[in-house]
Write an enzyme that holds these catalytic residues in place. Sequence first.
Site, short mmCIF file in Angstrom:
data_model
loop_
_atom_site.label_atom_id
_atom_site.label_comp_id
_atom_site.label_asym_id
_atom_site.label_seq_id
_atom_site.Cartn_x
_atom_site.Cartn_y
_atom_site.Cartn_z
CE1 TYR A 50 76.55 -59.33 -82.51
CE2 TYR A 50 76.90 -60.23 -80.46
CZ TYR A 50 76.43 -60.20 -81.84
OH TYR A 50 76.13 -61.56 -82.45
N GLY A 53 75.39 -51.06 -81.64
CA GLY A 53 76.38 -49.78 -81.97
C GLY A 53 77.26 -50.58 -83.23
CG HIS A 54 79.81 -53.91 -85.05
ND1 HIS A 54 79.66 -54.75 -86.03
CD2 HIS A 54 81.01 -53.30 -85.19
CE1 HIS A 54 80.86 -54.92 -86.67
NE2 HIS A 54 81.74 -54.02 -86.36
CG PHE A 55 78.04 -50.69 -88.31
CD1 PHE A 55 78.94 -49.95 -87.78
CD2 PHE A 55 78.42 -52.00 -88.97
CE1 PHE A 55 80.32 -50.16 -87.96
CE2 PHE A 55 79.80 -52.37 -89.03
CZ PHE A 55 80.56 -51.44 -88.55
CB VAL A 60 77.51 -56.11 -89.43
CG1 VAL A 60 78.68 -57.47 -89.85
CG2 VAL A 60 77.12 -55.70 -90.75
#
Length: 151
Positions: A50, A53-55, A60
């Site tokens: 994750y 894309g986050h971020f 985070v």
Amino acid sequence: MSTEKNNLDIHRILTLLPHRYPILLVDRVLELEPHKRIKALKNVSINEPYFMGHFPSRPVMPGVLILEALAQAAALLTFSEEPHDPASAQYLFVGIDNARFKRVVEPGDQLILTVLFQRHMRGIWKFTALAEVEDAVAAQATLMCTVRHAD
């Protein structure tokens, strides 16, 4: 398993939970007092999928995944002494109350998950849950879960 010093390694966790990579979010149980409380650990690695894309510029851990980690710890507390087949039982959220996020969780953090059993009534388990990093509260919530058996 009746003392507070019980712990579970990843091999035992895999026998109790149906979750697997990339959604297994508990690495070790540090303390377990069956039907009362659990303290578990999630090592947060930059390799988590994750984070792409986050971020991308400031990774985070998503709050919803912190809540999922707490729910998995609650499931381990629920199943700690109950014989069951993880392949035939689903442990599902039925409610999340008072969720609060107080600190970001980043790669390199160790997320400490503490879940306290409140009650079990009419098939619903209720817990107070707290996620911390370095003794600072990252998230807290009241969780309600149920077990559904595949019939």
